[in-house]
Design an enzyme around this catalytic site. Sequence first.
Site, short mmCIF file in Angstrom:
data_model
loop_
_atom_site.label_atom_id
_atom_site.label_comp_id
_atom_site.label_asym_id
_atom_site.label_seq_id
_atom_site.Cartn_x
_atom_site.Cartn_y
_atom_site.Cartn_z
N ASP A 64 -12.13 -10.51 -0.33
CA ASP A 64 -13.45 -10.61 0.31
C ASP A 64 -14.35 -9.62 -0.42
O ASP A 64 -13.89 -8.60 -0.92
CB ASP A 64 -13.42 -10.36 1.84
CG ASP A 64 -12.56 -9.20 2.29
OD1 ASP A 64 -12.46 -8.20 1.56
OD2 ASP A 64 -11.98 -9.29 3.40
N GLU A 86 -6.08 -11.03 -1.16
CA GLU A 86 -6.83 -10.87 0.10
C GLU A 86 -8.33 -10.76 -0.17
O GLU A 86 -9.02 -9.90 0.39
CB GLU A 86 -6.38 -9.60 0.84
CG GLU A 86 -4.89 -9.50 1.11
CD GLU A 86 -4.48 -8.24 1.86
OE1 GLU A 86 -5.35 -7.49 2.35
OE2 GLU A 86 -3.27 -8.00 1.97
N ASN A 119 2.02 -5.21 -3.10
CA ASN A 119 0.63 -5.57 -2.80
C ASN A 119 -0.17 -4.30 -2.49
O ASN A 119 0.32 -3.42 -1.77
CB ASN A 119 0.65 -6.49 -1.57
CG ASN A 119 -0.62 -7.24 -1.32
OD1 ASN A 119 -1.15 -7.90 -2.22
ND2 ASN A 119 -1.14 -7.16 -0.10
N GLU A 155 0.79 -1.24 0.00
CA GLU A 155 0.00 0.00 0.00
C GLU A 155 0.82 1.29 0.00
O GLU A 155 0.63 2.16 0.85
CB GLU A 155 -0.96 0.00 1.21
CG GLU A 155 -1.88 -1.21 1.21
CD GLU A 155 -2.84 -1.24 2.41
OE1 GLU A 155 -2.73 -0.38 3.30
OE2 GLU A 155 -3.70 -2.14 2.43
N HIS A 186 -10.26 -6.50 -1.99
CA HIS A 186 -11.29 -6.13 -1.00
C HIS A 186 -12.38 -5.38 -1.76
O HIS A 186 -12.26 -4.17 -2.01
CB HIS A 186 -10.69 -5.28 0.11
CG HIS A 186 -9.68 -6.01 0.93
ND1 HIS A 186 -10.00 -7.14 1.66
CD2 HIS A 186 -8.35 -5.82 1.11
CE1 HIS A 186 -8.91 -7.59 2.28
NE2 HIS A 186 -7.90 -6.81 1.96
C1 XIL Z 1 -6.14 -6.75 8.42
C2 XIL Z 1 -6.39 -7.95 9.33
O1 XIL Z 1 -7.27 -8.83 8.65
C3 XIL Z 1 -6.97 -7.51 10.64
O2 XIL Z 1 -7.05 -8.62 11.55
C4 XIL Z 1 -6.11 -6.40 11.27
O3 XIL Z 1 -6.73 -5.94 12.44
C5 XIL Z 1 -5.91 -5.28 10.28
O4 XIL Z 1 -5.36 -5.79 9.08
N1 XIL Z 1 -4.84 -4.91 3.82
C6 XIL Z 1 -3.83 -5.77 4.23
C7 XIL Z 1 -4.07 -6.68 5.37
O5 XIL Z 1 -2.79 -5.83 3.58
O6 XIL Z 1 -2.90 -6.90 6.13
C8 XIL Z 1 -5.17 -6.18 6.28
O7 XIL Z 1 -5.45 -7.17 7.26
C9 XIL Z 1 -6.40 -5.82 5.49
C10 XIL Z 1 -6.10 -4.73 4.49
#
Ligand code: XIL
Length: 321
Positions: A241, A239, A166, A125, A202
Site C-alpha cells: 500500500d 503487502e 517477510n 519482521e 508499505h
Molecule cells: C495488519 C493488519 O492489516 C491489521 O488488520 C492488524 O490490525 C495489524 O496487522 N505487517 C504485516 C501485517 O506483516 O500482518 C500487518 O497487518 C501490517 C504490517
Amino acid sequence: MKAKGKSHVGTALALRWGDEPLEEAIIRNPLEIGAVTPENSLKWESVEPGRGNFTFEVADAHVNFALEHDLSLRCHTLVWHSQLAPWVEAGNYDNATLIEIMRSHIYTVAGRYKGRCKHWDVVNEALEEDGSWRESVFYKTIGEAFLPLAFKFAAEADPDAKLWYNDYNLEYDEVKTIETANLIDLIRSYGARIDGVGLQGHLVVESTPTQSNPTPSLEVLESALRRFTDKGVDVEYTEIDIRMNTPATPEKLEEQATQYNRVVTSCMNNDRCIGITLWGISDKHSWIPYTFEGEGAALAWDENFQKKPAYGGILQAIHDA
Ligand code: XIL
C-alpha cells in the site's frame, strides 16, 4: 500478470462478505485477483491464544475460501513478535521450552494446512531499521538460531510449501536490506531452506509523520530486489500500500499511480519476482488510517470500490513489461 510469466496479483483477505459484496466481487474476479493472504486469521494470537489451545475456525474459513475459488494461498505468519499471544512472553520460558513451543506451534499450524499453503511467511519482521536484531521474545530467549529453527520446523511440517522471510522497509536498499540478505546465508548455514524474501511494500507517496522517504526510484527498487534474488531466492511485494497524508488530492493520486507503476515495474523487471500482493482492495478497509493517524488513501480502489489512478499505474506496468 500470468501472461507475463508472473504468478499473481494478490490481496489481503478478511472475509466480510455480508457487509461488502463489492469487495467480494473483486476478489472473486479472476481477472483482478489470483492470490490471497489471510490478513489476521493465521497469526499466533488468532490460532493459539493459550498454550496448546488451538482455534482454527476463522483460519479454516479463510483457507477454504481460497481453495474453493482457486486462489493461490499465501499463509501469514508463523513467528512474529506482533499479534503474538501474550502467554508466549508472559511465561518467561527458557530456551529449550520456547523452542518446543515454537516447534509445536509451527507443526500444528503449518501441519494443519499442509499442501494447501503455496507460500508460508515463516518469520516476519525479525530485524530493526538499522539492521540489528529486533529484541523479540524469540531472539532474547533463543538467540539468532530461532530463525533457522523456524524454517527447519516449517519445512518438516509442510515440505511442499515455499518458505519465506517477510519484512518492511526493505525497498530502500539500505542497511536493513543488506542485513536481511545476510539472513539468507544464516538460515542456510544451519542447513535449513529458505525460498523467498517478501518485501512488504508499505510505502508513502510523500513524506509523512511516520515515514520520511517516499517510494524509492526504480533503480533503487530493482537493486533491493537483486540483493535477494542474487542469492537464489524468489521475491514478492507481499503487502503493498502506498499511503499519503489525507485528504487525498488529484495530484497526490496521480503521483501515487506513478509510484505504484514503479514498484510493479521493478517486479516485472526481475525474473525471480513472482508477483505482487496488495494489502487490501479498498481504502475503506485499509489498516493504514487505524495505525497511522492522518494517513490513508493507500490502495488501488477508493472507499466506494472505484478504481483509482493507482489501478491504472499497476495495469500499465504489467502491459509495458
Ligand atoms: C495488519 C493488519 O492489516 C491489521 O488488520 C492488524 O490490525 C495489524 O496487522 N505487517 C504485516 C501485517 O506483516 O500482518 C500487518 O497487518 C501490517 C504490517
